[in-house]
Design an enzyme around this catalytic site. Structure first.
Site, PDB file in Angstrom:
ATOM      1  NE  ARG A   1      -1.970  10.494  20.864  1.00 18.23           N
ATOM      2  CZ  ARG A   1      -1.014  10.954  21.647  1.00 18.23           C
ATOM      3  NH1 ARG A   1      -1.033  10.705  22.934  1.00 18.23           N
ATOM      4  NH2 ARG A   1      -0.020  11.661  21.161  1.00 18.23           N
ATOM      5  N   GLY A   2      -3.348  10.496  16.603  1.00 17.77           N
ATOM      6  CA  GLY A   2      -2.953  11.776  16.042  1.00 17.77           C
ATOM      7  C   GLY A   2      -2.187  12.610  17.042  1.00 17.77           C
ATOM      8  CG  ASP A   3       1.447  13.404  16.794  1.00 15.05           C
ATOM      9  OD1 ASP A   3       1.372  12.683  17.805  1.00 15.05           O
ATOM     10  OD2 ASP A   3       2.102  13.102  15.779  1.00 15.05           O
TER      11      ASP A   3
ATOM     12  CB  ALA B   1      -5.659   4.826  18.484  1.00 13.83           C
TER      13      ALA B   1
ATOM     14  CB  SER C   1      -0.927  -0.012   1.214  1.00 14.34           C
ATOM     15  OG  SER C   1      -0.200  -0.235   2.412  1.00 14.34           O
TER      16      SER C   1
ATOM     17  CD  GLU D   1       0.654   7.689   5.484  1.00 13.05           C
ATOM     18  OE1 GLU D   1       0.313   6.648   6.081  1.00 13.05           O
ATOM     19  OE2 GLU D   1       1.305   8.609   6.006  1.00 13.05           O
TER      20      GLU D   1
ATOM     21  CG  HIS E   1       1.648   1.745   4.572  1.00  9.38           C
ATOM     22  ND1 HIS E   1       0.464   1.819   3.875  1.00  9.38           N
ATOM     23  CD2 HIS E   1       1.836   2.977   5.128  1.00  9.38           C
ATOM     24  CE1 HIS E   1      -0.054   3.033   4.014  1.00  9.38           C
ATOM     25  NE2 HIS E   1       0.763   3.760   4.763  1.00  9.38           N
TER      26      HIS E   1
ATOM     27  CD  GLN F   1       6.719   6.695  12.527  1.00  9.01           C
ATOM     28  OE1 GLN F   1       6.814   6.763  11.303  1.00  9.01           O
ATOM     29  NE2 GLN F   1       6.060   7.590  13.245  1.00  9.01           N
TER      30      GLN F   1
ATOM     31  CE1 TYR G   1       4.011   5.685  16.391  1.00 12.85           C
ATOM     32  CE2 TYR G   1       2.223   4.406  17.364  1.00 12.85           C
ATOM     33  CZ  TYR G   1       2.666   5.516  16.667  1.00 12.85           C
ATOM     34  OH  TYR G   1       1.760   6.456  16.236  1.00 12.85           O
TER      35      TYR G   1
ATOM     36  CD  GLN H   1      11.023  15.475   3.073  1.00 11.60           C
ATOM     37  OE1 GLN H   1      11.525  14.601   2.377  1.00 11.60           O
ATOM     38  NE2 GLN H   1       9.988  16.198   2.673  1.00 11.60           N
TER      39      GLN H   1
ATOM     40  CG  HIS I   1      -4.640   8.286   7.645  1.00  8.72           C
ATOM     41  ND1 HIS I   1      -3.379   8.480   8.180  1.00  8.72           N
ATOM     42  CD2 HIS I   1      -4.477   7.375   6.656  1.00  8.72           C
ATOM     43  CE1 HIS I   1      -2.498   7.723   7.533  1.00  8.72           C
ATOM     44  NE2 HIS I   1      -3.146   7.048   6.599  1.00  8.72           N
TER      45      HIS I   1
END
Length: 278
Positions: A100-102, A116, A9, A11, A259, A169, A138, A205, A70
């Protein structure tokens, strides 16, 4: 594990400008030729970002591509999540990535979902088994987790309340992934855990991303990238070698797929894909 049982997959993120959207369409047309299982589309807090995510998701779906939006806990209410789930279900979407997100700077509260696992539980309560629900994992542990055991317990609870599979991750240390999978198996957590893969094309980056999310760049990779300075061709060539070897090792040792975090670019991902013979 047979190749055809693996999940591959890509992203994407929703662009902020018309030019970015046009570039994304070119990227998608290139990556679609590789016939991934699905494209995932990231989601940020705030109304405009959510609408851009929805727009990209529905555009991909209208092209006949499988897409996994997402969903994030940040700033979300049960009503807003229910509305999105209904729209995605009505559009024929069958996969969701629940995170959950930041918290963005300036925001002080998550919303009505703190973790989450709360979001996953709500998706199951609202939609039953309609969606295949992906969650995050993670291998090098979440940077905000108080201990590895606490992080593993959080992951196990996401699975217990209904997660179908997980995407990690990104990492460059395969031992971390293998050990994480062994720890999950020992706890009876038996969902597929697909490695997240970050191509290496720009060092500054990558270093910024890694510092923010807790993904380790092994010293030998970091020092080599630093030594290249502004030599982008050498960074790209070295990065392709490192990531191809990483993916090959993972697939040979039974990873249930890959992914790719594409950053809306097709070039590096396509080259790695071809080198792996996929």
């Amino acid at each position: 594990m047979p190749m055809n049982t693996r999940t591959f997959s890509f992203e994407l993120f929703p662009p902020q400008t018309p030019e970015g959207l046009e570039k994304l369409r070119v990227t998608v047309s290139q990556l679609a030729q590789l016939r991934p299982e699905f494209f995932s589309v990231t989601f940020g807090a705030g109304g405009s970002t959510r609408e851009r995510t929805l727009g990209v998701v529905l555009d991909l779906q209208s092209q006949g591509l499988a897409v996994a939006p997402h969903l994030s806990c940040v700033g979300a209410t049960r009503a807003s999540v229910a509305e999105l789930l209904d729209r995605y279900r009505d559009a024929g979407i069958r996969r969701i990535v629940a995170l959950r997100g930041d918290l963005p700077s300036g925001m002080v509260e998550m919303g009505e979902f703190r973790h989450a696992e709360d979001l996953v539980g709500f998706i199951r309560a609202h939609c039953g088994d309609h969606f295949h629900v992906e969650v995050a994992a993670y291998p090098e542990y979440h940077p905000q987790a108080r201990s590895p055991d606490e992080d593993l317990a959080h992951f196990a609870r996401k699975v217990q309340v209904g997660a179908s599979s997980a995407i990690t991750q990104y990492f460059y240390n395969t031992d971390a992934y293998y050990f994480f999978c062994e720890q999950c198996e020992a706890r009876g957590v038996a969902v597929p855990i697909v490695p997240g893969i970050m191509p290496i094309t720009r060092f500054t980056q990558l270093a910024r991303f890694s510092d923010a999310c807790g993904a380790e760049i092994p010293r030998w990779i970091r020092r080599r990238l630093e030594a290249f300075g502004d030599d982008t061709a050498s960074i790209r060539s070295f990065g392709l070698d490192v990531v191809t070897r990483l993916c090959d090792d993972l697939l040979r040792n039974g990873a249930p797929g890959l992914h790719f975090y594409t950053l809306n670019q097709a070039g590096a991902v396509t080259t790695v894909w071809q080198r792996l013979g996929l």
